[in-house]
Motif scaffolding. Sequence first.
Motif, mmCIF file in Angstrom:
data_model
loop_
_atom_site.group_PDB
_atom_site.id
_atom_site.type_symbol
_atom_site.label_atom_id
_atom_site.label_comp_id
_atom_site.label_asym_id
_atom_site.label_seq_id
_atom_site.Cartn_x
_atom_site.Cartn_y
_atom_site.Cartn_z
ATOM 1 N N PHE A 88 0.832 -1.201 0.000
ATOM 2 C CA PHE A 88 0.000 0.000 0.000
ATOM 3 C C PHE A 88 0.868 1.252 0.000
ATOM 4 O O PHE A 88 0.652 2.188 -0.764
ATOM 5 C CB PHE A 88 -0.916 -0.031 1.212
ATOM 6 N N TYR A 101 -1.778 7.342 -1.551
ATOM 7 C CA TYR A 101 -0.966 7.318 -0.345
ATOM 8 C C TYR A 101 0.393 7.966 -0.607
ATOM 9 O O TYR A 101 0.959 8.630 0.262
ATOM 10 C CB TYR A 101 -0.766 5.880 0.139
ATOM 11 N N TYR A 140 -5.469 4.867 7.551
ATOM 12 C CA TYR A 140 -4.530 3.755 7.694
ATOM 13 C C TYR A 140 -3.985 3.690 9.125
ATOM 14 O O TYR A 140 -3.873 2.610 9.716
ATOM 15 C CB TYR A 140 -3.398 3.926 6.688
ATOM 16 N N ALA A 149 -5.496 -1.484 4.045
ATOM 17 C CA ALA A 149 -5.352 -0.883 2.718
ATOM 18 C C ALA A 149 -6.469 -1.339 1.789
ATOM 19 O O ALA A 149 -7.033 -0.541 1.024
ATOM 20 C CB ALA A 149 -3.988 -1.235 2.143
#
Length: 994
Positions: free
Chosen positions: A495, A502, A518, A524
């Motif tokens: 992720f 992200y 998160y 994720a």
Amino acid sequence: MSIHKQHQPQRQRQSDNQDLHRRCVRFAVSAHKFLYPSEDVGIHYISGEEIVNQAVANGYEQSHFETYLTKVDVDAVNKEIGPTKDIGVQATVQNTTREERAAELRRFGIAFERDIKLVPTKEKKPLYATKGTSIDEVIEDEDFYDIDDAARLLCDGTFDGFYLVCGREEFNTEGIVLLDYDNVSRYGGDDLDDTLRIRSGSGEGFHDYFIGEFQRGARGLDTDFHVQNQGGVVPGSDHSSGGIYTVEQSRPIARLKRSQLPEELRPATGDTSDQDVSPSKSSDENLPASVIENGQFTNEVGISLSTIRERDSDVDDLLSNLEPTSVTVGTPQGASSPTPSEYDAKLAGKLKFHRFTDTDTERIIEEYRRPSERGHGSKYVSRTVRECPVSDIADYSDWFVHDLPPKATHSDGGKNEQIDEFRNRVTNRLVEAYDSEEDVLIEALPSLGKSYGTVMAAAQSEEPITVLTARHELYDQFREWCDEFDLTVERIPSFTHDCPTYDGEHGDEWQDKVNSAYQSGVSASRIHKSDLQLFDQRLPCQAGDEPCQFKRKWDDLNDDADVLVGHYRHAYAPKSVSDRTVVIDEYDLEAWTTEFTADSVHSIVSAYLDGNSIPERELFNAETLDDLMEIRGDYTGLLPSNVGSKDDFNQVVESNGHTDGDLIVETILTAERMGNGFERAHLGTVDGNDLVGVRNRENGSVTLLKRPELDETNGIICLDGTPIPELWELALGREIDHWQALSKTERTTLLDQHGYNIIQLNDSYKPYSSGQWVTPPHDRTLMELISAYEDQQVSVISSDSALHIYEESEMLENISNTEHFGNFVGSNEFEDVAVGSIFGSPSRSDGYVKRIGALANETVTANREDTDGRNKSVDYGEFGNKVVKQYREMGVFQAIMRFGRNDGVEPNVYVNTSSIPDWVPTIRPKVADLSSSAIKVYATLVNADGGLTATEICEQTDMSERQERRSRRTLINNELVQSESHPEDGRKTIYYVN
């Protein structure tokens, strides 16, 4: 208050009258000293009235003795102890109230006739001495008290006693000296003038105070003569026997001359006590030197202390001054200046370097720097000497360093059959493990090709494997190896590596939103699947027709590939590990644990206890963490399975909660105390993952360990160069076989075959993680010495804090490259580096070691007896010490093995710490004991074009013949210089460097 004879035999009491009579007899015997101090007990008739009159004359209250106003006959006294000299029947004052002790101290203050200041005591010694500090630190901190304040603190129980320091202007005791008689039968000052006398709390000695101009004390006739910076315990203070010190004789303080003392107690000449002068003020800088050297102190090879002082200016300064500013001493980062105790340790290290025994080192420190401790077997001095490291070569940067190994080199990198055999052994064991589908911990040192061997073994075994490791840069390395063996390889999506949102490609605002979710425990995959629920809109990385590349890579992951490579946390994903052998490359418990700070726990618990998120609230009536703590003792059941709001992700994120809120609450409610400030709860399994919760009662933090469910794997292989098996079993929650690739002898052979020279530069373990004990000037000198010797820039591994300090101190300008302890495992950055250095060792706090112990259901405590934080390690018990060893000694060794791992490199690794596994062979460089003139001669010969004659040396160094000859002989004796006949004139001799 009562007066009685010490060590009087106890007898069976038959009646109150018998007991009263016995006490009266003992009291009379003890009190006899007031009337007839030199005559046999029992010769004189002692009445209660006589006793009281004499006691009152000495300042005691008559009411204290009313119980004993009874006549005692001579026969009773003699029957009790027999006729004997009263000088052996000492009286002590016991059973006193604190008010009475305070009154006794005030009597002493009145008798002293000065407004004196006192320092607190512990076990008959000044409190500062038991803490390893100095008088000057007491003065700086104003940790001293006048008589009234001392009496008040004695009365309220703050302190149990006080100490008078002689000869200090700050305490108004200048000119005051003290005779401390331990055995009055041998000497008791009977021939001296009457003066203020104190009886010891033991009842077996006296302290006489005098005025005199003495710079030096003495010891003889079982008597101590205390002068400047020395002293004694004062009245009202307690004694280990149970007695207290009392005023024996209240007289004006008499003057004392040297000629009045017996020969055994006369200080060395140089005192002015026979002169008619007033007391002078003592110096804060120059200490009394009690030693008449003339060879009194010599080291193990016969060199006198006076010679050492000529050679080593630091030793001379440390012996002459309490706080010599000319001497460099390492202090904690941010400290303004070294303390006298740190100078004590510095001197101890230097004396040990100069080969003085520990006993002589103690005596020298007591004589020159701690005269108040002389003759008392000071625990402080003994501990300082015992625990201080020998001064290392950085202390002697202007001296010649020899016995170093040859300079580091690069060779042609030819095959080494011995190393190849070791590597093949590891690969064969991997094949065996793949084929047998077993769980095994393989211990193989760095450079044995563990990672490469996993791929080679997979090719031979045809077993699909998943390799879990810490570093993304290793993924490409595995791909290359797989290509070499025609194996298919897939990198497991990450992720943090594969999601553009992200990664910040769609702006900071979106990056912050995604990161917040998160960090709140939302996975994720759930962030991508439930983006509308979480953010009220689609993630920009999947706003179009195409899904996010992270999700697409997961969907397209070929779980039939020969090799999958990912991070430790991919162990939670069944698709990554099922029906395959899982290889875990190096130990990393932190990947499977989450620590929540106290503030986080508050917010998470509050969010969890919100009324809208908990069904069946009647199970526990709590709305805040404080409520939860109040009911925890009554809570016995488990939380209902549907509690925890794991599906209400929006609520979790918006309320600063966490998807593990239920586990944190469960830990708080059910954890059992371990007796060391920690609590532990086994939380069962969730989604197949075994869960353990630990709470730190001192700071309120909570740690969760989620062991990945690996039952569907074909086997688990753990690779570690320096493993602690118990810690692997903690991480995995299962027992695992331990296989060692090399014997202890073979490990040293491997280092030798690789050409490793490990040069240990220090005897202290030097904990550098916090940055507190980093010593930039000292370390700079070492870096310069290494670079100068190796004739190239050095690479440095140290703590992150130390590297920041070095950078701020502009010490890294000539450093090749650096890395910190927490970031080199698995790194190949230094594999071609031939000159490496390690400064300090990684360290962990007590809380960390206890926390790991709690996760393992082991109660860890920290034993700091005889430790000092820098030189001797804290004892954490069997399991705790293994945690420390894994992080410190094994961490340093892993750092050592980062350098020169490639074939063909023969590295020199300089290690500025003692935290090295005991089996590792090290080189300890020597430093020649050279005077400045010998160094000058050596430098002249080094720079000379060929050898020089003695005459030429004199001319070029501007030395006398005698000085040159002595320096040259020193160099020859240290095997630094050789001689031969002059090639043109055989009558002459030339000298040259070896």
